[in-house]
Write an enzyme that holds these catalytic residues in place. Structure first.
Site, PDB file in Angstrom:
ATOM      1  N   HIS A 143       0.870  -1.186   0.000  1.00 46.21           N
ATOM      2  CA  HIS A 143       0.000   0.000   0.000  1.00 46.21           C
ATOM      3  C   HIS A 143       0.899   1.226   0.000  1.00 46.21           C
ATOM      4  O   HIS A 143       1.204   1.816   1.039  1.00 46.21           O
ATOM      5  CB  HIS A 143      -0.909  -0.032   1.240  1.00 46.21           C
TER       6      HIS A 143
ATOM      7  N   HIS B 104       1.468   4.738  -2.457  1.00 47.57           N
ATOM      8  CA  HIS B 104       1.161   5.610  -3.592  1.00 47.57           C
ATOM      9  C   HIS B 104       2.467   6.264  -4.020  1.00 47.57           C
ATOM     10  O   HIS B 104       3.029   7.064  -3.268  1.00 47.57           O
ATOM     11  CB  HIS B 104       0.134   6.669  -3.185  1.00 47.57           C
TER      12      HIS B 104
ATOM     13  N   HIS C 277      -9.336   0.736  -1.898  1.00 51.64           N
ATOM     14  CA  HIS C 277      -9.386   1.399  -0.600  1.00 51.64           C
ATOM     15  C   HIS C 277     -10.825   1.326  -0.079  1.00 51.64           C
ATOM     16  O   HIS C 277     -11.768   1.689  -0.803  1.00 51.64           O
ATOM     17  CB  HIS C 277      -8.999   2.873  -0.734  1.00 51.64           C
TER      18      HIS C 277
ATOM     19  N   GLU D 258     -11.502   3.101   5.479  1.00 53.59           N
ATOM     20  CA  GLU D 258     -10.565   4.016   6.146  1.00 53.59           C
ATOM     21  C   GLU D 258     -11.415   5.092   6.831  1.00 53.59           C
ATOM     22  O   GLU D 258     -11.560   5.117   8.037  1.00 53.59           O
ATOM     23  CB  GLU D 258      -9.597   4.644   5.151  1.00 53.59           C
TER      24      GLU D 258
ATOM     25  N   ASP E  45       1.788   3.988   2.851  1.00 55.95           N
ATOM     26  CA  ASP E  45       0.764   4.813   2.207  1.00 55.95           C
ATOM     27  C   ASP E  45       1.388   5.953   1.392  1.00 55.95           C
ATOM     28  O   ASP E  45       1.683   5.789   0.219  1.00 55.95           O
ATOM     29  CB  ASP E  45      -0.219   5.336   3.254  1.00 55.95           C
ATOM     30  N   ASP E  46       1.533   7.131   2.005  1.00 59.14           N
ATOM     31  CA  ASP E  46       2.118   8.312   1.347  1.00 59.14           C
ATOM     32  C   ASP E  46       3.231   8.848   2.247  1.00 59.14           C
ATOM     33  O   ASP E  46       3.073   9.873   2.923  1.00 59.14           O
ATOM     34  CB  ASP E  46       1.049   9.389   1.134  1.00 59.14           C
TER      35      ASP E  46
END
Length: 337
Positions: free
Chosen positions: A14, A16, A194, A197, A275-276
């Site tokens: 996961h 990005h 996704h 969340e 994630d980011d």
């Protein structure tokens, strides 16, 4: 524990790739492409990374992606991430990329994927890191645009393993994209999304039943639905959880309140991901370390999480077994100390 966590082989499922754009690289690419940024310094950008929800992050995320123009920009972005992987002993990564973020700005689909794929090949030869690409659709845009993106991707399907669904979750349920996911499956692509969340458990059900996903990205709100938990456990559905991201976006007030330990205790297939990371302040090792400390996780817990990451990947069964055996060997050594 630091030595053990660093030594653990990890798969990141996961991530990005646009969310790994560090401020320093953002400024360098802006200068190279003669783009004037809203922010005047690296520190000014970092000071803006105070988010109260997913949308407040996305506003800055999309603005930052505007510096990515040429194939070399996407190559440099991905190689910077792979160098972090090497430092954190991430041996396999499955990268999300958002073509609509770029094609809507006039950047050709081929420019994006060529730059990323070239970096993936170099990461394999230089760092022995394997990687796969997952093309995400932006859920705040109409499904017709996702269908058009899938059409644009057709010449490059040999470089894409799956499609995903990201961007603003609330108000954009998975059912909105049932047709494009069906089309992607017909083309031989696997599916992830996704869900759960900020969105409700029903979004997870929709992702499973309508989009036929192989993995649920995030999924932390599943505990609100006992029937869903039982289903996820029975089917061993992977949940790609992102602890530091969840705290940064106020899904949980702090890491000690995160439900990852509860998910594990429920027997769910949970992995840890970043994630980011450029925006949320932590790549894989930092996510592992801070989560382990905050939730009091042991050597066995962390081995389970690492093995889950490989089990839930799109690697071959043989490759999964190799990495799981290495993790077991490492964990048994530390358990004896």
């Amino acid at each position: 524990m630091h030595e053990y966590l660093k030594a653990l082989p990890k798969a990141e499922l996961h991530l990005h790739i646009e969310g790994s754009l560090e401020p320093e690289l953002m400024f360098a690419l802006a200068k190279r492409n003669k783009i004037e940024l809203k922010y005047k310094s690296v520190q000014e950008i970092k000071s803006a990374y105070q988010f109260n929800n997913l949308q407040s992050f996305l506003d800055i995320y999309y603005a930052g992606a505007g510096v990515l123009i040429e194939e070399q920009d996407f190559y440099d972005l991905a190689m910077a991430y792979f160098k972090k992987c090497q430092e954190d002993n991430v041996t396999h990564a499955e990268l999300f990329f958002d073509p609509q973020t770029h094609t809507d700005r006039g950047v050709a689909f081929g420019t994006v994927i060529s730059g990323l794929h070239r970096a993936m090949k170099d990461a394999k030869s230089q760092f022995q890191i394997s990687s796969l690409l997952i093309m995400c659709f932006l859920r705040h845009l109409p499904e017709e645009m996702a269908l058009e993106t899938l059409k644009q991707a057709t010449p490059y399907l040999d470089k894409i393993v799956a499609v995903g669904l990201d961007s603003s979750e609330v108000g954009h349920p998975p059912e909105k994209f049932e047709r494009v996911f069906a089309k992607a499956r017909e083309l031989g692509l696997m599916t992830v999304a996704h869900a759960g969340e900020e969105g409700p458990p029903d979004y997870i059900w929709q992702a499973l039943n309508l989009l036929k996903v192989k993995r649920v990205d995030h999924g932390v709100r599943c505990l609100e639905d006992s029937e869903l938990v039982a289903h996820l456990r029975k089917e061993s559905v992977p949940l790609t959880v992102c602890p530091l991201s969840n705290v940064k976006l106020c899904v949980f007030p702090d890491l000690t309140k995160h439900n990852l330990k509860k998910l594990l205790d429920e027997g769910l297939n949970v992995s840890i991901n970043s994630d980011d990371p450029a925006y949320f302040g932590g790549y894989m090792l930092q996510n592992y370390e801070e989560t382990q400390i905050a939730l009091g996780l042991g050597v066995g817990d962390m081995a389970t999480i690492a093995k889950n990451s490989f089990r839930s990947s799109f690697l071959s069964e043989g490759e999964k077994e190799v990495w799981e055996a290495k993790i077991d060997t490492l964990a048994s050594r530390y358990l004896k100390l």
